[in-house]
Design a protein around this motif. Structure first.
Motif, PDB file in Angstrom:
ATOM      1  N   UNK A 157      56.528  27.612  26.911  1.00 54.10           N
ATOM      2  CA  UNK A 157      55.539  28.076  25.938  1.00 54.10           C
ATOM      3  C   UNK A 157      54.516  28.936  26.643  1.00 54.10           C
ATOM      4  N   UNK A 158      54.256  30.118  26.076  1.00 57.36           N
ATOM      5  CA  UNK A 158      53.248  31.025  26.633  1.00 57.36           C
ATOM      6  C   UNK A 158      52.309  31.441  25.497  1.00 57.36           C
ATOM      7  N   UNK A 159      51.039  31.112  25.632  1.00 61.49           N
ATOM      8  CA  UNK A 159      50.069  31.519  24.634  1.00 61.49           C
ATOM      9  C   UNK A 159      49.496  32.881  24.965  1.00 61.49           C
ATOM     10  N   UNK A 160      49.326  33.715  23.938  1.00 67.21           N
ATOM     11  CA  UNK A 160      48.702  35.019  24.163  1.00 67.21           C
ATOM     12  C   UNK A 160      47.550  35.225  23.180  1.00 67.21           C
ATOM     13  N   UNK A 161      46.479  35.806  23.696  1.00 71.71           N
ATOM     14  CA  UNK A 161      45.330  36.181  22.886  1.00 71.71           C
ATOM     15  C   UNK A 161      44.472  37.119  23.715  1.00 71.71           C
TER      16      UNK A 161
END
Length: 163
Positions: A157-161
């Motif tokens: 899982x990789x979160x981007x923002x």
């Protein structure tokens, strides 16, 4: 301490306002930097299945991420929301032509044209968020679709923002 639910509502309002007022050139620059960082991750390079959301105007753009994945021979799967039970399923798409307007005005895969993503053991899931804390906890839109999906998902899982 204030009610956590009210605190999250305030955070969503704050970050939505920031995103809605972003300079388009600055947004494009940040989108390109995020793509560069993401595509340089070893987890991205070695995973064949890329699960990614179809971005809205105020989110990190995922169109270039999908194009990069296709160019590198990866399979791209995007979510389709099931509003009856607030769950979502991912479907493989081959192009933007495999999408239609769905729940919440989002572009979603056309079920009849696309193969469902069945395994929850592998792949790389790119997770959207208004913001993430230093421990990786995310603040999403508040409907819980990703929270429920990620409980089952066993891949990376990789979160981007935006920062």
């Amino acid at each position: 301490m204030r009610n956590l639910k009210l605190f999250k509502i305030d955070l969503r309002k704050k970050y939505r306002a920031i995103r809605e007022n972003m300079n388009p050139k600055e947004k494009k620059f940040m989108d390109e930097r995020i793509l560069h960082k993401l595509s340089s991750l070893s987890e991205y390079k070695r995973n064949r299945d890329i699960l990614v959301y179809v971005s809205k105007e105020i989110e990190v753009s995922t169109y270039e991420i999908m194009c990069d994945a296709w160019k590198k021979g990866k399979r791209v799967a995007v979510p389709r929301c099931n509003t009856d039970d607030r769950s979502m399923d991912f479907y493989y798409i081959r192009s933007m032509e495999d999408l239609e307007k769905g729940a919440f005005g989002l572009y979603e895969p056309i079920k009849e044209k696309c193969e469902i993503y069945k395994t929850f053991l592998g792949g790389l899931c790119i997770v959207p968020g208004f913001c993430f804390d230093q421990n990786g906890y995310r603040l999403g839109y508040g409907h819980g679709y990703y929270d429920r999906f990620l409980q089952k998902f066993r891949g990376i899982k990789v979160g981007i923002c935006y920062s």
